[in-house]
Design an enzyme around this catalytic site. Structure first.
Site, PDB file in Angstrom:
ATOM      1  N   TYR A  11      -2.306  -0.534  10.468  1.00 35.92           N
ATOM      2  CA  TYR A  11      -2.244  -0.803   9.036  1.00 35.92           C
ATOM      3  C   TYR A  11      -0.947  -0.266   8.439  1.00 35.92           C
ATOM      4  O   TYR A  11      -0.229  -0.981   7.723  1.00 35.92           O
ATOM      5  CB  TYR A  11      -3.444  -0.170   8.343  1.00 35.92           C
TER       6      TYR A  11
ATOM      7  N   SER B 268       0.863  -1.177   0.000  1.00 39.95           N
ATOM      8  CA  SER B 268       0.000   0.000   0.000  1.00 39.95           C
ATOM      9  C   SER B 268       0.902   1.231   0.000  1.00 39.95           C
ATOM     10  O   SER B 268       2.070   1.155   0.372  1.00 39.95           O
ATOM     11  CB  SER B 268      -0.882  -0.001   1.253  1.00 39.95           C
TER      12      SER B 268
END
Length: 230
Positions: free
Chosen positions: A126, A113
């Site tokens: 995350y 990501s």
């Protein structure tokens, strides 16, 4: 030549798009869901890859996310994100790399990501776990340098998936915005100005997994329209 491709988290979203792209190219694809293999469990991973046999391409795509300010982030959420996003990639990569090295050919592609490069508010677990996934890829790539095996990662901004839809709903609930406005706010976080489609991520994964990509190792491809330039 037909290759055996394993895609974790391969039954929906980005994983399904990745699996479809490899299938269209004539590869044998194993799209792995939780019912097939718990990527956080060492025994489950070992048993799955023992049954699978030699793997030519591993796509570490299984992932989870949670969103909350640091003070309200729970240890449970932190652990789950680390277990799936980082430990899962570690266990699956460790399972396939020895065989790839013996055959002197193979590709490992991790779907990380943009949060693997920069920090975003309200995403401590995350962001930290995606940084770990990118770091894992780089360390593995360093070990593989000079062989016929490579490890790389793709780092997309927000993608139109069920995970992103949940984020949109959370934003709408917390801010009182409509879901269309919440989606626009997420899209505006990257210069691209829109959500990525899963097929765009699949294209980048397939590129890194191509035979012609043998010289690309230890790299990340950022898909955000130009915001993060490495």
């Amino acid at each position: 030549m037909m290759r055996t491709v394993v895609v974790t988290g391969g039954t929906k979203g980005i994983g399904a798009a990745v699996a479809a792209r490899f299938e269209a190219a004539g590869d044998r694809v194993l799209a792995v869901g939780r019912a097939d293999c718990d990527v956080t469990d060492e025994d489950s991973v070992r048993e799955f890859f023992d049954r699978t046999g030699p793997v030519d391409v591993l796509v570490n795509n299984a992932g989870v996310s949670a969103s909350a300010p640091l003070a309200r982030s729970t240890l449970t959420d932190w652990r789950e994100q680390w277990q799936v996003n980082a430990t899962g990639a570690f266990l699956c990569t460790r399972a396939v790399v020895p065989g790839m090295r013996e055959r002197d050919r193979g590709r490992v592609v991790t779907v990380a990501s943009t949060a693997g490069h920069v920090g975003y508010r309200y995403t401590t677990g995350y962001t930290a776990s995606k940084h770990a996934a990118v770091g894992l890829m780089r360390a593995v790539a360093a070990e593989l340098a000079g062989t016929g095996v490579t490890a790389n990662a793709v780092c997309p901004a927000f993608v139109r998936t069920a995970m992103t839809e949940r984020s949109i709903r959370r934003i709408a609930e917390r801010t009182g915005r409509g879901e269309a406005d919440a989606e626009a706010a997420l899209a505006a976080a990257a210069p691209l100005g829109r959500l990525l489609e899963p097929e765009e991520v699949a294209f980048a994964v397939a590129f890194l997994a191509a035979e012609e990509a043998a010289a690309i190792n230890g790299q990340t491809i950022v898909l955000d329209g130009g915001g993060i330039q490495l």
